[in-house]
Design an enzyme around this catalytic site. Structure first.
Site, PDB file in Angstrom:
ATOM      1  N   SER A  59       0.836  -1.188   0.000  1.00  0.00           N
ATOM      2  CA  SER A  59       0.000   0.000   0.000  1.00  0.00           C
ATOM      3  C   SER A  59       0.880   1.252   0.000  1.00  0.00           C
ATOM      4  O   SER A  59       1.692   1.428  -0.899  1.00  0.00           O
ATOM      5  CB  SER A  59      -0.973  -0.030   1.192  1.00  0.00           C
ATOM      6  OG  SER A  59      -1.983   0.940   1.046  1.00  0.00           O
TER       7      SER A  59
ATOM      8  N   GLU B 265      -2.357  -3.097  -7.274  1.00  0.00           N
ATOM      9  CA  GLU B 265      -3.537  -3.245  -6.424  1.00  0.00           C
ATOM     10  C   GLU B 265      -3.908  -1.873  -5.908  1.00  0.00           C
ATOM     11  O   GLU B 265      -3.127  -0.932  -5.994  1.00  0.00           O
ATOM     12  CB  GLU B 265      -3.256  -4.220  -5.264  1.00  0.00           C
ATOM     13  CG  GLU B 265      -2.176  -3.771  -4.289  1.00  0.00           C
ATOM     14  CD  GLU B 265      -2.670  -2.803  -3.214  1.00  0.00           C
ATOM     15  OE1 GLU B 265      -3.845  -2.885  -2.820  1.00  0.00           O
ATOM     16  OE2 GLU B 265      -1.886  -1.929  -2.795  1.00  0.00           O
TER      17      GLU B 265
ATOM     18  N   HIS C  85      -5.505  -5.281  -0.767  1.00  0.00           N
ATOM     19  CA  HIS C  85      -6.293  -5.021   0.440  1.00  0.00           C
ATOM     20  C   HIS C  85      -7.511  -5.948   0.525  1.00  0.00           C
ATOM     21  O   HIS C  85      -7.989  -6.471  -0.466  1.00  0.00           O
ATOM     22  CB  HIS C  85      -6.800  -3.572   0.445  1.00  0.00           C
ATOM     23  CG  HIS C  85      -5.733  -2.539   0.588  1.00  0.00           C
ATOM     24  ND1 HIS C  85      -4.878  -2.198  -0.437  1.00  0.00           N
ATOM     25  CD2 HIS C  85      -5.394  -1.746   1.640  1.00  0.00           C
ATOM     26  CE1 HIS C  85      -4.067  -1.240  -0.017  1.00  0.00           C
ATOM     27  NE2 HIS C  85      -4.358  -0.941   1.229  1.00  0.00           N
TER      28      HIS C  85
END
Length: 302
Positions: free
Chosen positions: A113, A205, A273
């Site tokens: 992330s 992602e 996630h």
């Protein structure tokens, strides 16, 4: 881009430094549960007494967070740095960090992330692999397979793995694996610490980014010429992306923005996630198979 240097394997006799370079840490129960998993494996964790000193949405001032990172990186007993959480803030460190203060001993950086910025910067500046994998606050929510694979990669027990998703664009290709959060990677384009993207398989992602925002980011990649450099694109989970207004689906965006590049594309791979987040060694050699919908990575231990 060539494959990167793999840090030495680690084992429970080594120390793991835990730092918070991004968002303020508020999920203390989730943090404690993640710490327990590491300790149950036998690892000694070095957690600063002032791990998170909230400064607005950040875990501390830029200076405080930079110093945490420098101290952890230069600690001779630390074999890896595990990040407490993502959020936002690691890109600010790249602006302020004095890279001359970092020694040349490679060690694992573990996170995903917002941690993308540090993973990519270390790849660019130090030519060292990182591990795109759960942070401390998400680790306890991972299924056993991804928890086990994380430790197996770090401990040298897993040097190859295949992730299975769905087909989007046919073809096969081999290149250097660069996993990333799409938003962070997009914001790093054009900066001095963005790695070269030639010969790269990009694995992306994201979370809470609806299709139109993903479309906007991919269009920027197209206009900037960076998508055209890639060998292939592996798409993980784009969760919490629903919107109430009329919209293209995420898959329609993928097909519209990526299908004319002449490279293989796979989707719905198990990383990202809000679900299984299998570890991906950033900078290793990888093969993407758009006919089968798979991504396979492999690395050599140093």
């Amino acid at each position: 881009m060539e494959p990167l240097l793999s840090p030495p394997i680690i084992n429970p006799s080594q120390k793991i430094s835990v730092i918070a370079p991004s968002g303020a840490l508020r999920e203390w129960e989730r943090f404690d549960n993640g710490i327990k998993i590491w300790r149950d494996r036998g690892y000694e964790l070095n957690i600063p007494s002032e791990l998170s000193q909230p400064w607005g949405y950040l875990a501390g001032t830029d200076q405080q967070r930079c110093q945490q990172f420098i101290d952890a990186w230069n600690d001779p007993e630390t074999g890896a740095i595990a990040f407490a959480r993502g959020g936002y803030g690691s890109m600010r460190l790249l602006e302020k960090l004095d890279w001359s203060k970092l020694n040349d001993r490679p060690k694992w950086l573990i996170g995903f992330s917002d941690i993308t910025a540090l993973l990519w910067a270390i790849a660019k500046y130090k030519n060292i692999m990182g591990l795109h994998a759960p942070v401390i606050t998400t680790l306890a929510h991972e299924p056993m397979r991804s928890q086990q694979q994380l430790f197996d990669v770090l401990e040298g027990k897993l040097n190859q793995s295949e992730l299975v998703g769905d087909r989007l664009v046919a073809g096969t290709a081999q290149g250097v694996l660069m996993p990333a959060n799409l938003t962070l990677a997009t914001n790093m384009l054009g900066t001095p610490l963005c790695p070269e993207l030639d010969n790269v398989i990009l694995a992306i992602e994201d979370v809470a980014e609806p299709p139109y925002k993903v479309d906007r980011m991919l269009t920027h990649w197209r206009w900037s010429g960076h998508l055209q450099k890639l060998k292939g694109i592996a798409i993980g989970r784009f969760s919490q992306a629903e919107i109430s207004t009329p919209s293209l689906t995420m898959q329609e965006v993928w097909r519209d923005r990526l299908s004319d590049l002449g490279i293989p594309v796979t989707m719905n791979l198990p990383f990202g996630h809000d679900g299984e987040n299998l570890p991906l060694p950033l900078g290793c050699l990888a093969t993407i198979n758009g006919d089968r919908g798979t991504l396979t990575w492999q690395r050599q231990n140093s």
